[in-house]
Scaffold this active site. Structure first.
Site, short mmCIF file in Angstrom:
data_model
loop_
_atom_site.label_atom_id
_atom_site.label_comp_id
_atom_site.label_asym_id
_atom_site.label_seq_id
_atom_site.Cartn_x
_atom_site.Cartn_y
_atom_site.Cartn_z
N LYS A 44 32.84 -37.70 -17.41
CA LYS A 44 33.17 -38.34 -16.33
C LYS A 44 33.68 -37.72 -14.96
O LYS A 44 33.52 -38.19 -14.00
CB LYS A 44 34.30 -39.50 -16.50
CG LYS A 44 34.05 -40.28 -17.96
CD LYS A 44 35.19 -41.16 -18.26
CE LYS A 44 35.08 -41.77 -19.46
NZ LYS A 44 36.34 -42.17 -20.02
N GLY A 45 34.24 -36.38 -15.24
CA GLY A 45 34.70 -35.76 -14.15
C GLY A 45 34.07 -35.57 -13.03
O GLY A 45 34.58 -35.30 -12.06
N GLU A 99 28.63 -30.22 -12.50
CA GLU A 99 29.72 -30.40 -13.30
C GLU A 99 31.11 -30.20 -12.52
O GLU A 99 30.92 -29.31 -11.44
CB GLU A 99 29.47 -29.18 -14.32
CG GLU A 99 30.69 -28.88 -15.25
CD GLU A 99 30.77 -30.27 -16.21
OE1 GLU A 99 31.03 -31.30 -15.63
OE2 GLU A 99 31.24 -30.25 -17.40
N ASP A 100 32.21 -30.68 -12.96
CA ASP A 100 33.45 -30.65 -12.20
C ASP A 100 34.10 -28.98 -12.45
O ASP A 100 34.43 -28.65 -11.46
CB ASP A 100 34.38 -31.76 -12.76
CG ASP A 100 34.50 -31.66 -14.28
OD1 ASP A 100 34.02 -31.04 -15.00
OD2 ASP A 100 35.30 -32.47 -14.98
N ASP A 103 35.18 -23.58 -17.72
CA ASP A 103 36.52 -23.13 -18.24
C ASP A 103 36.17 -21.94 -19.24
O ASP A 103 35.66 -21.03 -18.48
CB ASP A 103 37.22 -24.24 -18.76
CG ASP A 103 38.61 -23.94 -19.48
OD1 ASP A 103 39.12 -22.82 -18.92
OD2 ASP A 103 39.15 -24.68 -20.27
N LYS A 131 37.31 -21.74 -13.29
CA LYS A 131 38.52 -21.05 -14.22
C LYS A 131 37.96 -19.88 -14.59
O LYS A 131 37.83 -19.73 -15.94
CB LYS A 131 39.26 -22.09 -15.01
CG LYS A 131 40.44 -22.66 -14.81
CD LYS A 131 41.07 -23.29 -16.18
CE LYS A 131 41.33 -24.90 -15.72
NZ LYS A 131 42.06 -25.41 -17.03
N PHE A 152 46.12 -26.24 -15.52
CA PHE A 152 45.56 -27.56 -16.00
C PHE A 152 45.25 -28.37 -14.61
O PHE A 152 46.47 -28.89 -14.02
CB PHE A 152 46.02 -28.18 -16.96
CG PHE A 152 45.30 -29.19 -17.47
CD1 PHE A 152 44.22 -29.02 -18.44
CD2 PHE A 152 45.10 -30.60 -17.02
CE1 PHE A 152 43.44 -29.94 -19.09
CE2 PHE A 152 44.21 -31.51 -17.75
CZ PHE A 152 43.63 -31.36 -18.51
N ASP A 159 41.02 -35.30 -15.11
CA ASP A 159 41.87 -36.00 -15.67
C ASP A 159 42.93 -35.52 -16.80
O ASP A 159 42.61 -34.12 -17.02
CB ASP A 159 41.21 -37.07 -16.50
CG ASP A 159 40.47 -36.44 -17.87
OD1 ASP A 159 39.76 -35.72 -17.59
OD2 ASP A 159 41.11 -37.13 -19.01
N ARG A 165 42.24 -39.66 -12.40
CA ARG A 165 40.99 -38.99 -11.70
C ARG A 165 40.87 -39.34 -10.25
O ARG A 165 40.31 -38.70 -9.59
CB ARG A 165 39.78 -39.76 -12.65
CG ARG A 165 39.81 -39.21 -13.88
CD ARG A 165 38.18 -39.82 -14.36
NE ARG A 165 38.35 -39.79 -16.07
CZ ARG A 165 37.99 -38.27 -16.70
NH1 ARG A 165 37.49 -37.53 -15.97
NH2 ARG A 165 37.82 -38.80 -17.83
P1 IMP Z 1 34.27 -25.45 -21.07
O1 IMP Z 1 33.45 -25.91 -22.09
O2 IMP Z 1 35.67 -24.71 -21.58
O3 IMP Z 1 33.92 -24.63 -19.82
O4 IMP Z 1 35.17 -26.73 -20.41
C1 IMP Z 1 34.73 -27.79 -19.53
C2 IMP Z 1 35.17 -29.01 -19.79
O5 IMP Z 1 36.87 -28.88 -20.10
C3 IMP Z 1 35.36 -29.59 -18.34
O6 IMP Z 1 33.97 -30.50 -18.19
C4 IMP Z 1 36.51 -30.54 -18.19
O7 IMP Z 1 36.26 -31.76 -18.94
C5 IMP Z 1 37.22 -30.04 -19.31
N1 IMP Z 1 38.31 -29.09 -18.60
C6 IMP Z 1 38.66 -27.70 -18.54
N2 IMP Z 1 39.80 -27.56 -17.72
C7 IMP Z 1 40.21 -28.77 -17.27
C8 IMP Z 1 41.20 -28.97 -16.52
O8 IMP Z 1 42.08 -28.11 -16.09
N3 IMP Z 1 41.54 -30.25 -16.17
C9 IMP Z 1 40.53 -31.29 -16.62
N4 IMP Z 1 39.70 -30.98 -17.70
C10 IMP Z 1 39.33 -29.68 -17.87
MG MG Z 2 33.73 -32.43 -18.01
#
Ligand code: IMP
Ligand code: MG
Length: 175
Positions: A44-45, A99-100, A103, A131, A152, A159, A165
């Site tokens: 949703k982000g 994508e938002d 990470d 990140k 975070f 969220d 959000r």
């Molecule tokens: P990845 O697969 O580790 O790259 O994570 C990506 C997903 O983790 C994103 O689509 C977010 O939904 C969630 N996410 C990672 N860091 C944060 C944060 O700081 N705040 C909120 N959601 C996060």
């Molecule tokens: Mg996400």
């Protein structure tokens, strides 16, 4: 509203977000040069970023949404599932994933493999926040708005347990 969201410290203010999104929108317009693209917004982000981005673009788009799950609360479970898949075929199309945040990179790497297997004409990725310190899987990002520290983030689509959000800026939770 949960207490920690009442006075959420600012990481990136609203005006700065919009200004940067405008730059990215113009870059996308230059790169695609009027070709149609399929924008896949990751629920949703990324809804907030997607809406602001595509409204600033002149490139004609078809909008799709997907939902992938990898997180519950602030802890990564490491497990990925497609909760909502594409409605239309993307074979032979120019695809831009919006994508938002990236990470660890697991979500986008999984998505990239999944979408590549559907034979799009091109596949690019736009992210709002990177990140970068937490990366475990390398993923090439075509468009990136901001590099952010290992905090975070909440607001502007992000969220914490489904809350916060609609906070208009990108804030962060203090440790
Ligand atoms: P990845 O697969 O580790 O790259 O994570 C990506 C997903 O983790 C994103 O689509 C977010 O939904 C969630 N996410 C990672 N860091 C944060 C944060 O700081 N705040 C909120 N959601 C996060
Ligand atoms: Mg996400």
């Amino acid at each position: 509203m949960i207490d920690k969201l009442k006075k959420l410290p600012v990481l990136i203010e609203e005006e700065k977000i919009q200004k940067r999104i405008m730059e990215i929108a113009q870059q996308i317009d230059r790169d695609y040069n009027g070709e149609d693209i399929v924008v896949i917004s990751i629920l949703k982000g990324a809804i907030f970023f997607t809406v602001d981005l595509v409204k600033k673009m002149k490139t004609p788009i078809q909008l799709e949404v997907m939902q992938i799950s990898s997180y519950s609360g602030t802890e990564s479970t490491g497990e990925l599932i497609i909760k909502k898949d594409l409605d239309h075929d993307i074979e032979g199309k120019n695809v831009l994933v919006v994508e938002d945040i990236i990470d660890t990179g697991k979500t986008l790497s999984y998505l990239k493999d999944y979408l590549s297997s559907k034979n799009p004409k091109s596949l690019k990725i736009a992210v709002l926040a990177d990140k970068f310190e937490r990366r475990k899987v390398e993923v090439k990002l075509d468009y990136k708005c901001f590099e952010i520290p290992d905090k975070f983030v909440v607001g502007y689509g992000f969220d914490v347990d489904e809350q916060g959000r609609n906070i208009p800026y990108i804030g962060y939770l203090e440790e």
